[in-house]
Design a protein around this motif. Structure first.
Motif, PDB file in Angstrom:
ATOM      1  N   TYR A 176       1.644  11.224   4.430  1.00  0.00           N
ATOM      2  CA  TYR A 176       2.171  10.587   5.634  1.00  0.00           C
ATOM      3  C   TYR A 176       2.899  11.535   6.574  1.00  0.00           C
ATOM      4  N   GLN A 194      -6.500   7.213   1.305  1.00  0.00           N
ATOM      5  CA  GLN A 194      -5.415   8.192   1.355  1.00  0.00           C
ATOM      6  C   GLN A 194      -5.906   9.535   1.860  1.00  0.00           C
ATOM      7  N   LEU A 245      -5.918  10.577   5.550  1.00  0.00           N
ATOM      8  CA  LEU A 245      -4.638  10.792   6.218  1.00  0.00           C
ATOM      9  C   LEU A 245      -4.257  12.264   6.287  1.00  0.00           C
ATOM     10  N   ASP A 255      -7.308   1.275   8.156  1.00  0.00           N
ATOM     11  CA  ASP A 255      -6.664   2.251   7.274  1.00  0.00           C
ATOM     12  C   ASP A 255      -5.168   2.333   7.544  1.00  0.00           C
ATOM     13  N   ARG A 256      -4.813   2.338   8.828  1.00  0.00           N
ATOM     14  CA  ARG A 256      -3.395   2.474   9.181  1.00  0.00           C
ATOM     15  C   ARG A 256      -2.607   1.225   8.781  1.00  0.00           C
ATOM     16  N   THR A 271      -2.167   1.438   5.070  1.00  0.00           N
ATOM     17  CA  THR A 271      -1.202   2.495   4.792  1.00  0.00           C
ATOM     18  C   THR A 271       0.225   2.009   5.018  1.00  0.00           C
ATOM     19  N   THR A 329       1.103  -0.299   2.170  1.00  0.00           N
ATOM     20  CA  THR A 329       1.256   0.442   0.917  1.00  0.00           C
ATOM     21  C   THR A 329       2.579   1.199   0.894  1.00  0.00           C
ATOM     22  N   ARG A 330       2.946   1.789   2.007  1.00  0.00           N
ATOM     23  CA  ARG A 330       4.229   2.501   2.068  1.00  0.00           C
ATOM     24  C   ARG A 330       5.388   1.536   1.840  1.00  0.00           C
TER      25      ARG A 330
END
Length: 465
Positions: A223, A373, A376, A389-390, A393, A396-397
């Protein structure tokens, strides 16, 4: 009863496939491999990633147990370690250190890949109808409608080996697309996403007193718009630590001993370097680079021949950093076994297509996790993150931050990473609530060590870090 099945590749996927074929009543199962297979748990040439860390997750182990009952006990008896994801791991995620919990969680087995392959192969070859032949498969025989066997190259030249069913389990180096072209079946779509990951690994003797030290990992951070860099200390058989570093393009680990140690110390937390600075190295640093995600969309082909099945890495390979390959191979072999049972034999009409589509489902799940992942990282080739995807992400974060102090969030992550549930587990109501609520506990300022573990770490540290 069918006469013969031929399996191309004597790796994990191939041997598991051979086991289910023999159990289904195939009279003769011939496994072909170009390598001279070792007569013990030793590295072989055809598996360049074999020297690096491999994790046998709960889901994959369950699938293997269905195919080869007792394989987990065999591995443990040979020195593999059973590690609890809830309490037996020190993990620094991109969002900080994760807590360890006293409550029960899924487990994984850790050992060398050579031990996994040897243990499975030895168990499978106890079946009297299975044999391994050293030979290279160079093509398929038959037609676009039905595969009839394999063309084999050996010391005496080329010959055709007839089969009622052919299973390509030849791994990352598969030539299945070329072989299909030879039958007149072209146009198979292939996608590659390559983060440029380089793995570097070294084996150490476990220092006296450190036998129970947890598996320790500093995860890569995708990230921060920089190359991903990670390291792990994993207990394996023989009172040894397997230490693996991984770096994506631009952040590759070096192959020399001094640089290897320096790499671990330069990570966001130097704990891996501190541990190994006081441990005795048993090997040189081994480096390999065959780590790209490659997906052959054979299951999407408009036409597929009877008599041909593709499993394991020959269907899809993943960046090995995510620990999915062995489990996905087992899932594919389990699909083959279940379809054989339903069909009543390997020559049943439509069997090959059904197995291919069933085996593709766990491949697609693993692909989504790995590629989601890898795209990224700034120097990845073959894909950039899209809107979906974003969004994943960001979620997930948030889940990972919550997992630092929420057992519900941590459980969701463990269930998915251990491959005992599909990724949709992350979106169950309890998991979503945990992600939205966040961690009820403050972030950890360092690794969650017990006093005895801290004493071990301080006693090994020769770096002053």
């Amino acid at each position: 009863m069918s006469r013969r099945a031929v399996v191309v590749g004597a790796g994990l996927a191939g041997m598991l496939a051979a086991a289910v074929l023999a159990d289904a009543g195939v009279a003769e199962v011939v496994v072909l491999d170009r390598d001279e297979l070792p007569d013990g748990p030793r590295q072989r040439r055809g598996l360049p990633q074999g020297r690096h860390a491999h994790l046998l997750m709960t889901g994959g182990l369950r699938a293997m147990e269905e195919i080869v009952p007792g394989v987990g006990k065999r591995l443990l008896a040979a020195g593999a370690h059973e590690i609890s994801l809830s309490s037996g791991v020190l993990a620094r995620s991109p969002e900080g250190w994760l807590r360890r919990w006293r409550r029960e969680g899924p487990v994984m087995l850790t050992c060398t890949r050579a031990l996994v392959d040897w243990t499975v192969r030895a168990a499978v070859l106890e079946h009297p109808r299975i044999e391994v032949r050293r030979a290279a498969a160079v093509g398929l025989t038959g037609s676009a409608g039905r595969v009839r066997g394999v063309r084999v190259s050996g010391p005496d030249g080329e010959a055709d080996l007839d089969a009622d069913l052919v299973v390509d389990a030849s791994g990352r180096g598969t030539r299945i697309v070329t072989w299909l072209d030879g039958l007149g079946l072209s146009g198979v779509r292939t996608r590659t996403v390559d983060s440029g990951l380089v793995n570097a690994s070294r084996v150490y003797r476990v220092p006296a007193g450190a036998e129970r030290f947890p598996l320790t990992i500093v995860q890569a951070d995708p990230y921060v718009s920089r190359p991903g860099r990670s390291a792990m200390v994993m207990p394996v058989e023989g009172d040894r630590w397997l230490v693996s570093c991984g770096g994506t393009r631009g952040g590759e680990p070096p192959a020399d001993a001094e640089g290897f140690l320096r790499y671990t110390l330069d990570l966001p937390d130097p704990i891996v370097g501190r541990l190994i600075s006081g441990a005795e190295p048993l090997t040189d640093v081994h480096v390999s680079r065959s780590t790209s995600n490659v997906r052959h969309y054979l299951d999407k082909a408009p036409h597929w021949p009877e008599g041909l099945v593709v499993l394991g890495d020959a269907l899809g390979t993943f960046n090995p950093a995510y620990g999915q390959g062995m489990s996905v191979a087992a899932f594919g072999a389990r699909v083959l076994g279940r379809e054989l049972e339903r069909a009543g034999g390997p020559d049943a009409p439509g069997l090959a297509r059904r197995v291919l589509r069933g085996a593709a489902r766990p491949v697609d799940a693993a692909w989504a996790m790995a590629v989601g992942q890898d795209v990224l990282y700034p120097a990845t080739r073959g894909g950039r993150p899209g809107i979906a995807d974003r969004a994943v992400t960001a979620y997930t974060r948030r889940m990972t931050r919550a997992a630092a102090g929420s057992f519900a969030a941590a459980s969701a992550i463990w269930d998915v990473t251990s491959m005992r549930t599909p990724p949709t587990r992350m979106f169950h109501p309890a998991a979503v609530l945990a992600a939205l609520t966040g961690s009820p506990l403050p972030a950890l300022s360092g690794p969650p060590l017990t006093p005895a573990e801290r004493e071990v770490l301080d006693g090994l540290d020769r770096t002053g870090a």
